[in-house]
Motif scaffolding. Sequence first.
Motif, PDB file in Angstrom:
ATOM      1  N   ASP A  53      -2.372   5.733  18.170  1.00  0.00           N
ATOM      2  CA  ASP A  53      -3.303   4.864  18.965  1.00  0.00           C
ATOM      3  C   ASP A  53      -4.087   4.177  17.596  1.00  0.00           C
ATOM      4  O   ASP A  53      -3.198   4.567  16.644  1.00  0.00           O
ATOM      5  N   LYS A 101       0.039   9.495  19.444  1.00  0.00           N
ATOM      6  CA  LYS A 101       0.607  10.044  21.084  1.00  0.00           C
ATOM      7  C   LYS A 101       1.677  10.161  21.474  1.00  0.00           C
ATOM      8  O   LYS A 101       1.529  10.483  22.289  1.00  0.00           O
ATOM      9  N   ALA A 102       2.994   9.884  20.997  1.00  0.00           N
ATOM     10  CA  ALA A 102       4.186   9.843  21.779  1.00  0.00           C
ATOM     11  C   ALA A 102       5.445   9.903  20.599  1.00  0.00           C
ATOM     12  O   ALA A 102       5.066   9.388  18.999  1.00  0.00           O
ATOM     13  N   THR A 144      -1.826   3.130  26.310  1.00  0.00           N
ATOM     14  CA  THR A 144      -1.843   3.988  27.087  1.00  0.00           C
ATOM     15  C   THR A 144      -0.420   5.129  26.937  1.00  0.00           C
ATOM     16  O   THR A 144       0.522   4.575  26.405  1.00  0.00           O
ATOM     17  N   GLN A 145      -0.580   6.526  27.871  1.00  0.00           N
ATOM     18  CA  GLN A 145       0.621   7.605  28.116  1.00  0.00           C
ATOM     19  C   GLN A 145       1.807   5.930  28.384  1.00  0.00           C
ATOM     20  O   GLN A 145       2.816   6.647  28.329  1.00  0.00           O
ATOM     21  N   GLU A 146       2.001   5.376  29.544  1.00  0.00           N
ATOM     22  CA  GLU A 146       2.070   4.594  30.630  1.00  0.00           C
ATOM     23  C   GLU A 146       2.904   3.713  28.989  1.00  0.00           C
ATOM     24  O   GLU A 146       4.717   3.210  29.085  1.00  0.00           O
ATOM     25  N   MET A 178      -9.601  -0.317  23.365  1.00  0.00           N
ATOM     26  CA  MET A 178      -8.921   0.691  23.735  1.00  0.00           C
ATOM     27  C   MET A 178      -8.061   0.611  23.000  1.00  0.00           C
ATOM     28  O   MET A 178      -7.418   0.211  22.065  1.00  0.00           O
ATOM     29  N   ALA A 228       3.052   3.470  26.667  1.00  0.00           N
ATOM     30  CA  ALA A 228       4.410   4.782  25.552  1.00  0.00           C
ATOM     31  C   ALA A 228       5.216   4.653  25.946  1.00  0.00           C
ATOM     32  O   ALA A 228       6.246   5.044  25.001  1.00  0.00           O
ATOM     33  N   ASP A 229       5.110   5.222  27.017  1.00  0.00           N
ATOM     34  CA  ASP A 229       6.423   5.876  27.711  1.00  0.00           C
ATOM     35  C   ASP A 229       7.332   4.736  27.039  1.00  0.00           C
ATOM     36  O   ASP A 229       8.913   4.659  27.610  1.00  0.00           O
TER      37      ASP A 229
END
Lengths: 133, 133, 133, 133
Positions: free
Chosen positions: D32, D38-39, D4-6, D1, D8-9
């Motif tokens: 990641d 990732k961001a 995730t984008q969430e 795993m 990272a936000d």
Amino acid sequence: MSITQEQADTAIAAARKAADAIGVPMNIAVYDDGANLKAFIRMDGAFLGSADIALNKARTAALFGFNTEALYDFVKPGGTSPGFDRTNGGLIVFAGGVPVKDANGKLIGAVGVSGGMVDQDFEVATAAVAALD
Amino acid sequence: MSITQEQADTAIAAARKAADAIGVPMNIAVYDDGANLKAFIRMDGAFLGSADIALNKARTAALFGFNTEALYDFVKPGGTSPGFDRTNGGLIVFAGGVPVKDANGKLIGAVGVSGGMVDQDFEVATAAVAALD
Amino acid sequence: MSITQEQADTAIAAARKAADAIGVPMNIAVYDDGANLKAFIRMDGAFLGSADIALNKARTAALFGFNTEALYDFVKPGGTSPGFDRTNGGLIVFAGGVPVKDANGKLIGAVGVSGGMVDQDFEVATAAVAALD
Amino acid sequence: MSITQEQADTAIAAARKAADAIGVPMNIAVYDDGANLKAFIRMDGAFLGSADIALNKARTAALFGFNTEALYDFVKPGGTSPGFDRTNGGLIVFAGGVPVKDANGKLIGAVGVSGGMVDQDFEVATAAVAALD
């Protein structure tokens, strides 16, 4: 003569066994006498960043035919060759890279291991090379 | 989930067997789903220059999740994406890189093979991935 | 004047919304007028290899102030500037990079999108820039 | 795993809030578990040269799963691994990179922050990771 596929298999199997024995997943690299990659495995759970180090330890040992830690003498404070470790695109000068020699003492390749403390890397790399005797 | 050490062993063993069956020594690379090297072997007699190609085929397939030859469509004359193959530090767009997916179709890594004619590379890489089903 | 953090937020939010609307997870990059990275997101499920492309599309558009696909004219067969796309460490000359200009038409940055077909990348990048008007 | 984008936000929002609270604009990067970007956001007024540092702090923490400052032990005078920080294309061994782990303690990514004094970078990166608990 360069390290063979069968010797690479033997070295990696021995390194994996030694790594399992101490419970430290390792990156294990084998280079040939042309300082080119022959074989590699990143064990499950091994540090991702240690892959580059294992590869470079094997490359360094193949380039010079010495254990990587022996090269530190050249670059340590007061050593004869400051910056030696920045040649060849960057060398590794701590333990974990061990040359492989044939029965006549001729360099045929090297093993590099990274993923544990330096003495663990050394132990596993040494076990890999010993399996080739 | 990323490709495991055991899966890498299985893929490389199958690729070596397939390479031996056609009598063409190969370079065989396995990358994980983060496009990082997991395992590699250069078989005795394999072209030295094909090692980089095998590594990059596996990396390319891991980066995009497609067979490498499928990416040629983007860059062929009249394709939608001229120069696509020069992104990511240079990609391979001919056959020999095959993605590995889990039972749910999720990308977990890739295999890259180089050393023979392109159709031989493809055959060996496909055999490696098929062994994981 | 360079693109602001608030504008980068707006552009990325609009791009994500547009990407979700077409069901294609994207890599989205924002560069400033100095051709330096301002903001980035790799959406879940977006091709890993498209990150480099999104970044380079935004960089390319920021370097020249044109949509990336407009630059293809320079390098197409018979174009005036063969190899132009190999300058600046490699440029992208297909769609998905769109410059951002202020109310006076002055270049302040660019958005780059990659992860779908080229027309999808273009659509999402255009939506991002339109949100800044 | 992987992160995730969430997540990272959430991490970036928390880092921005913490940076605003101390009045120091920051570069904030999320990588990641494959050590891939990732961001990212460069806040208005943040040092341009700190972007590379934030990115590399996150990459370093993702490669090894430790806070970046913990890696200094390996390279300090008398440390076991002189030159360790020059591996992997150059690592960061001062504070501001913090790994992100899941509820089971498995590494899923990392946050890197740069733009203030080292203790400020550390404070903001730590706040970002704490927001994910």
